[in-house]
Scaffold this active site. Structure first.
Site, short mmCIF file in Angstrom:
data_model
loop_
_atom_site.label_atom_id
_atom_site.label_comp_id
_atom_site.label_asym_id
_atom_site.label_seq_id
_atom_site.Cartn_x
_atom_site.Cartn_y
_atom_site.Cartn_z
N ILE A 99 0.82 -1.20 0.00
CA ILE A 99 0.00 0.00 0.00
C ILE A 99 0.86 1.26 0.00
O ILE A 99 0.51 2.25 -0.64
CB ILE A 99 -0.98 0.02 1.21
CG1 ILE A 99 -1.85 1.27 1.19
CG2 ILE A 99 -0.24 -0.10 2.53
CD1 ILE A 99 -2.63 1.48 -0.07
N ASP A 181 -7.58 -2.30 4.83
CA ASP A 181 -7.76 -3.19 5.97
C ASP A 181 -6.48 -3.96 6.26
O ASP A 181 -5.63 -4.14 5.40
CB ASP A 181 -8.86 -4.21 5.68
CG ASP A 181 -8.42 -5.21 4.61
OD1 ASP A 181 -7.90 -6.29 4.98
OD2 ASP A 181 -8.57 -4.92 3.41
N GLY A 323 -5.38 -6.66 -0.44
CA GLY A 323 -5.98 -5.91 0.66
C GLY A 323 -5.17 -4.66 0.92
O GLY A 323 -4.55 -4.11 0.01
N GLU A 324 -5.17 -4.19 2.16
CA GLU A 324 -4.42 -3.02 2.59
C GLU A 324 -4.95 -1.71 2.01
O GLU A 324 -4.54 -0.64 2.43
CB GLU A 324 -2.93 -3.13 2.23
CG GLU A 324 -2.24 -4.35 2.77
CD GLU A 324 -0.77 -4.44 2.37
OE1 GLU A 324 -0.26 -3.50 1.71
OE2 GLU A 324 -0.13 -5.46 2.69
N GLY A 325 -5.85 -1.77 1.03
CA GLY A 325 -6.30 -0.57 0.33
C GLY A 325 -5.57 -0.36 -0.97
O GLY A 325 -5.77 0.67 -1.63
#
Length: 361
Positions: A99, A181, A323-325
């Site tokens: 991210i 997240d 994930g992570e954005g």
């Protein structure tokens, strides 16, 4: 001033359809064939409706990564140990995660919120600790396969915490907010939420998450099935669903979505977990989804079902499942391009270029 959930919902209004119509009229006059830039036009027009102007602005971007741990990890649903959650938060803060690289590329800030991880992280002792927002509701949720993941009060606090943190960034000038997240095991509650709120089967919704094998996949499906049968979440009550089979960070993401809608700012959701949060927000206030962009479509099989339920088309489809954005952050480039098309491209009249009608007359 702190707002109650009902006050937040009561303050959410649909995007301005009259402004969208004006934006569509301008798009039809741009110096190019009709809608030649495809979905970029629709993205720009939606932004006009959100901000109530034909000249939308995205000057500052941020990704808010909500982090929490999950008791259901005890069921063997993840390929990674739970300690990875805290370790990854340190990596986010040091700037070395996926991210961070993508956020630097698109010019977005990265903020991390501890809404319920197990370890106690001391922001003062961490590199870039000022970007860690500690709002811990509990040290991980309880095991949803053995009982409710959290109390209704904890679920409400998770949503309000996400709303508060997102609202704070918006008040500081953020125009475009990404919801990320972090939480080992969090595809399990996300799949459970997706199954309940979309009506799809567990088999349709559940994927391999971080890379579990066939045995792990079977355990994961069984944990979700047991959790749903035991807890009996009410599909008509998003807070009940969140409390019984959700996660602290998922509730926080729901709060981010509600904050975007409340303040008339776009929110870009990322993948499977982020969209589970958007599903909760939608169940609490369906109009909130009008302020959401789907950054991408995850490799998790249930993600497309979630997006279909929300009537959102993913901006990107690159086979991502981090994930992570990260996918949402990458999509910010496209959203910014849509703004530039809307505000910088001339009409035929402005450019003094004959349009099709003039050429045929």
């Amino acid at each position: 001033m702190d707002l109650s959930l009902q006050q937040i919902i009561d303050g959410i209004r649909p995007i301005d359809r009259a402004v969208v119509a004006k934006a569509e009229k301008r798009t039809a006059q741009l110096v190019m064939p009709p809608r030649a830039l495809g979905r970029l036009h629709a993205i720009g027009e939606r932004l006009c409706g959100m901000q109530g102007t034909l000249r939308p602005v995205i000057a500052r971007k941020a990704v808010l990564v909500m982090a929490g741990d999950h008791g259901v990890v005890a069921e063997g649903v993840s390929a990674f140990p739970q300690e990875v959650t805290g370790a990854m938060i340190r990596t986010f803060l040091s700037g070395g995660a996926g991210i961070n690289a993508i956020a630097r590329h698109v010019g977005a800030e990265v903020w991390v919120a501890d809404v319920g991880i197990i370890p106690e992280l001391d922001a003062a002792r961490l590199k870039n600790g000022n970007r860690l927002l500690v709002r811990k509701i509990g040290r991980g949720t309880r095991n949803l396969a053995r009982g409710p993941a959290m109390t209704r009060e904890e679920a409400l606090k998770a949503v309000l915490t996400g709303f508060e943190l997102a609202s704070s960034l918006i008040r500081k000038g953020v125009d475009l907010l990404g919801a990320g997240d972090m939480g080992i095991g969090n595809t399990t509650p996300s799949a459970a939420i997706g199954a309940i709120l979309t009506g799809k089967s567990i088999e349709e919704m559940v994927g391999r998450g971080t890379g579990i094998d066939d045995l792990g996949l079977s355990r994961k499906r069984e944990a979700i099935r047991r959790g749903i049968d035991l807890n009996r979440p009410d599909s008509g009550d998003g807070m009940d669903v969140l409390a019984k089979i959700g996660g602290f960070e998922i509730g926080g993401i729901a709060g981010i979505v509600l904050a975007g809608a409340h303040h008339r700012k776009p929110v870009v959701v990322d993948g499977f977990i982020s969209t589970a949060g958007a599903l909760i927000a939608h169940s609490l206030c369906p109009v909130a989804a009008e302020y959401v962009f789907a950054g991408h479509c995850s490799e998790e099989p249930g993600h497309r079902h979630m997006l279909d339920h929300l009537k959102l088309a993913p901006i990107l489809d690159l086979g991502m499942r981090l994930g992570e954005g990260a996918g949402g952050a990458l999509a910010m480039c496209v959203i910014e391009a849509a703004v530039k098309v809307m505000t910088e491209v001339l009409t035929f009249e402005e450019a003094r270029v004959p349009d099709k009608q003039q050429a045929s007359s």
